[in-house]
Design a protein around this motif. Structure first.
Motif, PDB file in Angstrom:
ATOM      1  N   GLU A  20       6.813 -28.945 -11.954  1.00 54.59           N
ATOM      2  CA  GLU A  20       7.311 -27.578 -11.759  1.00 54.59           C
ATOM      3  C   GLU A  20       8.516 -27.321 -12.668  1.00 54.59           C
ATOM      4  O   GLU A  20       8.639 -26.254 -13.270  1.00 54.59           O
ATOM      5  N   SER A  80       6.947 -31.760  -8.250  1.00 49.75           N
ATOM      6  CA  SER A  80       8.207 -31.037  -8.465  1.00 49.75           C
ATOM      7  C   SER A  80       8.690 -31.203  -9.898  1.00 49.75           C
ATOM      8  O   SER A  80       9.213 -30.258 -10.506  1.00 49.75           O
ATOM      9  N   GLY A  97      12.094 -29.437  -6.491  1.00 46.93           N
ATOM     10  CA  GLY A  97      11.344 -28.787  -7.568  1.00 46.93           C
ATOM     11  C   GLY A  97      11.839 -27.374  -7.835  1.00 46.93           C
ATOM     12  O   GLY A  97      11.598 -26.805  -8.909  1.00 46.93           O
ATOM     13  N   LYS A  98      12.537 -26.800  -6.875  1.00 44.47           N
ATOM     14  CA  LYS A  98      13.014 -25.420  -7.034  1.00 44.47           C
ATOM     15  C   LYS A  98      14.358 -25.341  -7.755  1.00 44.47           C
ATOM     16  O   LYS A  98      14.808 -24.253  -8.090  1.00 44.47           O
ATOM     17  N   TYR A  99      15.013 -26.481  -7.950  1.00 40.27           N
ATOM     18  CA  TYR A  99      16.350 -26.460  -8.544  1.00 40.27           C
ATOM     19  C   TYR A  99      16.337 -27.207  -9.863  1.00 40.27           C
ATOM     20  O   TYR A  99      16.278 -28.438  -9.882  1.00 40.27           O
ATOM     21  N   LYS A 148       9.880 -31.940  -2.390  1.00 44.86           N
ATOM     22  CA  LYS A 148       9.307 -30.608  -2.679  1.00 44.86           C
ATOM     23  C   LYS A 148      10.408 -29.600  -2.983  1.00 44.86           C
ATOM     24  O   LYS A 148      10.297 -28.788  -3.898  1.00 44.86           O
ATOM     25  N   LEU A 149      11.470 -29.656  -2.198  1.00 43.09           N
ATOM     26  CA  LEU A 149      12.551 -28.683  -2.376  1.00 43.09           C
ATOM     27  C   LEU A 149      13.234 -28.845  -3.733  1.00 43.09           C
ATOM     28  O   LEU A 149      13.579 -27.859  -4.388  1.00 43.09           O
TER      29      LEU A 149
END
Lengths: 531, 330
Positions: free
Chosen positions: A113, A110, A81-83, A78-79
């Motif tokens: 995303e 992700s 997906g932010k990078y 999940k994390l």
């Protein structure tokens, strides 16, 4: 044969990732990050740990993806997906093979995303890996991948050149811009996936993938229980529209229990009409539909093809339009298409001029007058100016604008007596087309109207027509407390140098401090008269 | 039950209208929603939404609404007082600054029994100019607060409780498979999404609404933008597509998100309980994660697709219909 695939792409594949966020921006701690600043607790200052850099964060997540604990692996996926950097994408694609469906779901979400934030993957093997999850055993993964198809296309269908080494020789060969055979087979199976969303998405996007929809598959999909799939399948019949089996299936669907499907069948039959005469007979059959909206839509489509529509059906169209509560997309389509009924449509429009919806009345009046060639017949449109809704009256008055209408005194009198100021303004404007006798007779009623615009319009009309006593009317109007009236009177007087201008000068000599005086002096100066 | 309730609603609605404008009801027999559009040529946000919702109301209840909203460009328009419900999509207005005459007219309208629905009257600050997103903050947007501090200086907006009648005027609960017209065994939503929706996003089909009472009656409500979920095309398919923003947790987020790389800004957003969430967002991007008042960290994940969109539309439409029917009861 020894083959070492170097696999680098000369053409497009060199640019694997379109965007790489500058890593420096990720390493800076935010100034507004107040909650992470030192906080006082029990009288001592706690030092908050410093945030890690982008590379450190992604590396840590990469390690977590190999953790034996599913929860940790899910969190890492999940994390990531932010990078939006290459390494995150690699790690996420790798996680698509995780044995846990939860991790695979998190990874594919992700990746989606990344794509939705404009960070596309163009490396064909990576994209193919993502797309292959269209056959994942987990339905959520399959759904997510099928939703992503439009975003995968650019990487998936990318052609190029690869260099391979065969028996020590370097050989250049092309990479086709088509779907890999195993992925093609997988796509064909996805058309009939057990999940309706996957079926629908595959149907919706198969053209992007250049995967033809087999006739037998289409036949099955046109029998699908899911409405979304069925609607999408109906949009996909064009290449097979001439097949007798498809024509029959469409005919069957014309009596489907869902109204939306039947409406779609009408659109499909209209568009496919050129492929097979059966579609037109489907439309004819649908003019007997139990739902009056469906019936009306089918009838107007037939009328657009030039077919004569039966009077009983026209009556039903009229009843339907009279029963609707107002405009909607469908009503708008049918309402305008009534024109295609020709002479028969006139009566429908006539009936609709008494509809409860003002928008429908407005369109009906305009269409009724146009189809009756009635803009020159005052008696035809006069009732529209009695409509209680300003919008309806405005539509008619605007349509009449620019036409020279010769009113009889009785007709103009009806307008002058209207309780609506917009109609009285229209009457005042039309004084210009009336004879002097009528103006003299009705003009004075308008001069004492409660509405300023009616009065000023009348003043302008009277001065233009130079009705008997007009100078007196203008000079009286100059004394009005309303500036709009004064201005209209002044403009009228300025137009006539023989009688008007002297009257204005006389007014100015008696009323030098009036609100209009300064402007009047300036206007007189412009025409060479110095005071 | 719904049938009798529908008749009751219609009767009460008609009573209101009779008192407000007897002549109008005699002629039309349907209720007309007034929609404020201060600039005729401004960019419309979901222009087909309200007519589509009113059509659904007519189809699914026994209430009778005119599906053509009556557009006005000023609150002093006399036609406002002839109709009981004013709908304002706050995102469609150039601004929410009204001259005194219009503010006075608005006050008079509400005091006389009018109901005002401020769609997009709630908007979290971090959304900025992004009109395509909604966020369930629990306070009215600053422009709305400024406006109503002049209209009703003595009153403030208060959050509507989850047990408020507005949320169950006609439709109750979240959409089922039957409501969504999908097979009974088909997954409505991904599991994590469904869990979040049922427990936190829209529990018992409620949403973040704030309201203002006048003479003991709820006369105005504000919500995040709901109109985006009201549109249907002629074949019954929902338009436009809607995505979900979901808060998700994982075993190690409380430690990891505290330390994870981040550049951007933080924004405080009021929660239902009055406490503040701290939203972490980077410029031009969707929010990344949130630190909740209890110290828990959760990540925002974004879900899109047919099933997501259909579910959201079904919810927003049922909610919208409840609001308008509630307005008639009041």
């Amino acid at each position: 044969m020894k083959i070492v695939t170097l696999f680098f792409k000369i053409l497009f594949l060199s640019k694997s990732f379109s965007q790489v966020s500058p890593s420096s921006t990720f390493e800076v701690l935010d100034g507004n990050y107040s909650n992470l600043q030192g906080q006082e607790q029990n009288g001592s200052i706690l030092t908050q740990p410093k945030r890690s850099s982008l590379v450190e964060t992604v590396d840590r997540a990469g390690l977590d993806l190999r953790n034996s604990d599913v929860g940790v692996r899910v969190g890492a996926a999940k994390l990531l997906g932010k990078y939006r950097i290459t390494k995150s994408s690699f790690l996420l694609v790798g996680a698509l093979d995780d044995q846990s469906a939860l991790v695979r779901r998190a990874a594919v979400v992700s990746l989606a995303e990344h794509f939705s934030n404009g960070f596309y993957i163009y490396d064909k093997p990576l994209v193919e890996k993502i797309y292959s999850k269209l056959a994942d055993p987990d339905v959520e993964v399959r759904r997510e991948v099928s939703t992503m198809i439009p975003r995968l296309i650019s990487g998936l269908m990318r052609g190029g050149v690869e260099v391979v080494e065969i028996n020590g020789r370097r050989v250049y060969r092309s990479v086709p811009s088509s779907l890999r055979p195993d992925l093609l087979t997988m796509t064909l199976q996805a058309f009939l996936d057990e999940d309706a969303i996957v079926r629908q998405n595959t149907l919706k996007y198969h053209n992007y993938l250049r995967v033809p929809l087999p006739l037998q598959t289409l036949e099955k999909l046109l029998n699908d229980d899911d409405l979304g799939v069925l609607l999408t399948a109906l949009e996909r019949i064009s290449t097979n529209a001439s097949h007798g089996s498809i024509v029959r299936l469409i005919q069957n669907l014309s009596s489907h229990k869902d109204k939306g499907i039947r409406m779609k069948v009408i659109a499909v039959a209209r568009d496919a009409n050129r492929y097979h005469p059966g579609y037109r007979s489907t439309l004819r059959k649908m003019t007997q539909d139990t739902d009056s909206e469906v019936l009306s839509m089918a009838a107007v489509e037939l009328a657009r093809f030039g077919e004569k529509v039966q009077p009983s059906v026209i009556e039903k169209i009229k009843d339907y339009l009279l029963s609707v509560d107002g405009m909607s997309t469908q009503v708008t389509t049918i309402l305008y298409a009534v024109s295609a009924l020709g002479v028969d449509g006139v009566a429908v429009y006539r009936a609709l001029t008494e509809h409860t919806s003002s928008k429908i009345r407005s369109i009906a009046w305009q269409r009724y007058i146009s189809t009756s060639n009635g803009w020159d017949q005052v008696s035809l449109w006069m009732p529209a100016l009695k409509d209680r809704d300003k919008g309806v009256r405005k539509a008619i008055i605007n349509s009449l604008g620019g036409r020279t209408i010769k009113f009889s005194e009785a007709e103009l009198s009806l307008l002058v007596e209207s309780k609506f100021s917009d109609v009285r303004i229209f009457a005042a404007q039309n004084l210009l087309n009336a004879d002097l006798e009528t103006v003299s007779s009705l003009g004075f009623d308008l001069l004492i109207d409660e509405d300023t615009i009616v009065r000023s319009t009348t003043i302008r009309a009277m001065s233009t027509m130079r009705v008997p006593g007009w100078v007196k009317v203008m000079t009286r109007s100059l004394l009005d407390s309303d500036y709009v009236i004064q201005r209209a009177a002044m403009d009228g007087l300025l137009e006539d140098r023989q009688k008007g201008v002297p009257a204005l000068i006389e007014y100015l000599s008696k009323n030098p401090q009036s609100r209009i005086s300064n402007l009047a002096i300036i206007e007189l100066n412009k025409i060479g008269i110095q005071l | 039950m719904k049938f009798f309730f529908s008749i009751l609603i219609l009767s009460i609605g008609q009573l209101f209208l009779l008192s407000a404008n007897e002549k109008r009801l005699d002629k039309d027999g349907s209720i007309r929603i007034v929609q404020l559009l201060r600039q005729e040529n401004s960019v419309r946000r979901y222009p087909d939404a309200l007519p589509s919702l009113l059509k659904m109301l007519n189809e699914q209840t026994h209430a009778k609404f005119d599906t053509d909203p009556l557009f006005i460009d000023t609150l002093t328009d006399e036609r406002l007082f002839e109709n009981p419900i004013l709908y304002v999509n706050c995102d469609e207005q150039p601004n929410l600054e009204f001259p005194k005459e219009e503010r006075d007219a608005l006050r008079r309208y509400m005091e006389l029994g009018g109901f005002v629905y401020l769609d997009a009257g709630i908007k979290a600050s971090f959304l900025g100019a992004d009109l395509g997103h909604s966020y369930a903050a629990w306070e009215e947007r600053p422009e709305v607060r400024d406006l109503f501090s002049l209209v009703f200086p003595e009153k403030t907006f208060i959050p509507l409780g989850r047990d408020h009648d507005l949320f169950r005027t006609f439709f109750r609960g979240l959409p089922s498979n039957k409501d969504l017209k999908i097979q009974s065994n088909q997954k409505r939503l991904p599991e994590t999404v469904l869990t979040f929706v049922e427990r936190e996003k829209w529990p018992q089909a409620t949403y973040s609404f704030v309201g203002l009472k006048v003479k003991g009656r709820l006369a105005c409500v504000a919500s995040p933008i709901c109109a985006m979920g009201w549109g249907r095309d002629e074949f019954g398919a929902w338009i436009p597509p809607i995505s979900f923003r979901i808060r998700e947790s994982a075993d190690n987020f409380d430690d990891d998100l505290k330390l994870a790389s981040f550049s951007g800004s933080t924004f405080e957003v009021t929660r239902e309980d009055g406490l503040k969430d701290i939203i972490y967002s980077e410029t031009g991007q969707r929010p990344l994660w949130v630190k909740e008042p209890n110290g828990k960290w959760r990540i925002f994940k974004y879900y899109s697709g047919e099933e997501i969109s259909n579910y959201a539309h079904a919810f927003y439409s049922r909610l919208g219909m409840n609001v308008f029917l509630y307005a008639l009861l009041n």
